[in-house]
Design a protein around this motif. Sequence first.
Motif, PDB file in Angstrom:
ATOM      1  N   ILE A   1      -2.447   8.954   2.861  1.00  0.00           N
ATOM      2  CA  ILE A   1      -1.684   8.016   2.038  1.00  0.00           C
ATOM      3  C   ILE A   1      -2.599   7.015   1.323  1.00  0.00           C
ATOM      4  O   ILE A   1      -2.288   6.563   0.230  1.00  0.00           O
ATOM      5  N   ILE A   2      -3.743   6.699   1.915  1.00  0.00           N
ATOM      6  CA  ILE A   2      -4.699   5.810   1.237  1.00  0.00           C
ATOM      7  C   ILE A   2      -5.263   6.510   0.001  1.00  0.00           C
ATOM      8  O   ILE A   2      -5.345   5.914  -1.073  1.00  0.00           O
TER       9      ILE A   2
ATOM     10  N   PHE B   1       5.150  -3.950   2.324  1.00  0.00           N
ATOM     11  CA  PHE B   1       6.380  -4.670   2.020  1.00  0.00           C
ATOM     12  C   PHE B   1       7.024  -5.270   3.267  1.00  0.00           C
ATOM     13  O   PHE B   1       7.568  -6.366   3.229  1.00  0.00           O
ATOM     14  N   SER B   2       6.983  -4.542   4.371  1.00  0.00           N
ATOM     15  CA  SER B   2       7.608  -4.993   5.621  1.00  0.00           C
ATOM     16  C   SER B   2       6.940  -4.284   6.789  1.00  0.00           C
ATOM     17  O   SER B   2       6.163  -3.345   6.594  1.00  0.00           O
TER      18      SER B   2
ATOM     19  N   ALA C   1       0.820  -1.207   0.000  1.00  0.00           N
ATOM     20  CA  ALA C   1       0.000   0.000   0.000  1.00  0.00           C
ATOM     21  C   ALA C   1       0.861   1.266   0.000  1.00  0.00           C
ATOM     22  O   ALA C   1       0.487   2.271  -0.603  1.00  0.00           O
ATOM     23  N   PHE C   2       2.009   1.231   0.671  1.00  0.00           N
ATOM     24  CA  PHE C   2       2.917   2.386   0.673  1.00  0.00           C
ATOM     25  C   PHE C   2       3.446   2.640  -0.732  1.00  0.00           C
ATOM     26  O   PHE C   2       3.473   3.779  -1.205  1.00  0.00           O
TER      27      PHE C   2
ATOM     28  N   ARG D   1       5.233  -0.612   6.864  1.00  0.00           N
ATOM     29  CA  ARG D   1       3.875  -0.430   7.405  1.00  0.00           C
ATOM     30  C   ARG D   1       3.856   0.702   8.427  1.00  0.00           C
ATOM     31  O   ARG D   1       2.927   1.507   8.449  1.00  0.00           O
ATOM     32  N   ASP D   2       4.878   0.800   9.252  1.00  0.00           N
ATOM     33  CA  ASP D   2       4.932   1.891  10.228  1.00  0.00           C
ATOM     34  C   ASP D   2       4.968   3.249   9.535  1.00  0.00           C
ATOM     35  O   ASP D   2       4.284   4.189   9.954  1.00  0.00           O
ATOM     36  N   SER D   3       5.735   3.357   8.465  1.00  0.00           N
ATOM     37  CA  SER D   3       5.781   4.608   7.698  1.00  0.00           C
ATOM     38  C   SER D   3       4.431   4.892   7.062  1.00  0.00           C
ATOM     39  O   SER D   3       3.972   6.036   7.039  1.00  0.00           O
TER      40      SER D   3
END
Length: 150
Positions: free
Chosen positions: A137-138, A122-123, A95-96, A127-129
């Motif tokens: 961001i969505i 990805f990781s 999603a990022f 996900r935290d970012s």
Amino acid sequence: MLTRRATLGLFAAAPLITLAAPARAAEPAVFSRRGRAIRGADPVAFFTEGAPVDGSRQITHEWNGATWRFANEDNRALFVADPERYAPQFGGYCAFAAARGYVATSVPEAWSIVDDKLYLNFSLAVRDSWTAELPTIIAEGEANWPAILG
């Protein structure tokens, strides 16, 4: 041995060769490894169990070009009745990355449910970012999707 004239001719033809190269193949609509969506995790379990749960090889459903695995028949039935409800957004790609305008793989461990929709990244660090920039961001990912598939 190439002569100077032949070498210059090759350099002159290089742009033509580049232009004639085949275009990059479009990414599939659903990210999968060996044909398995979400690397074999049950998409419904993210909602019902609150965690990634491995699906069974015996309990599957073909949808949108990938094989989806399920931990049990009830989860399979829920997915078959409404796959758009349970399938991850952005085809299960990161999603990022979608928000930034490109595609990247994802892992089931880096998941989030936002507004009753499943997102993968990805990781865990990515996900935290990604979550730090919610909800804008969505919207960025939705603006880029599906054009970034190629």
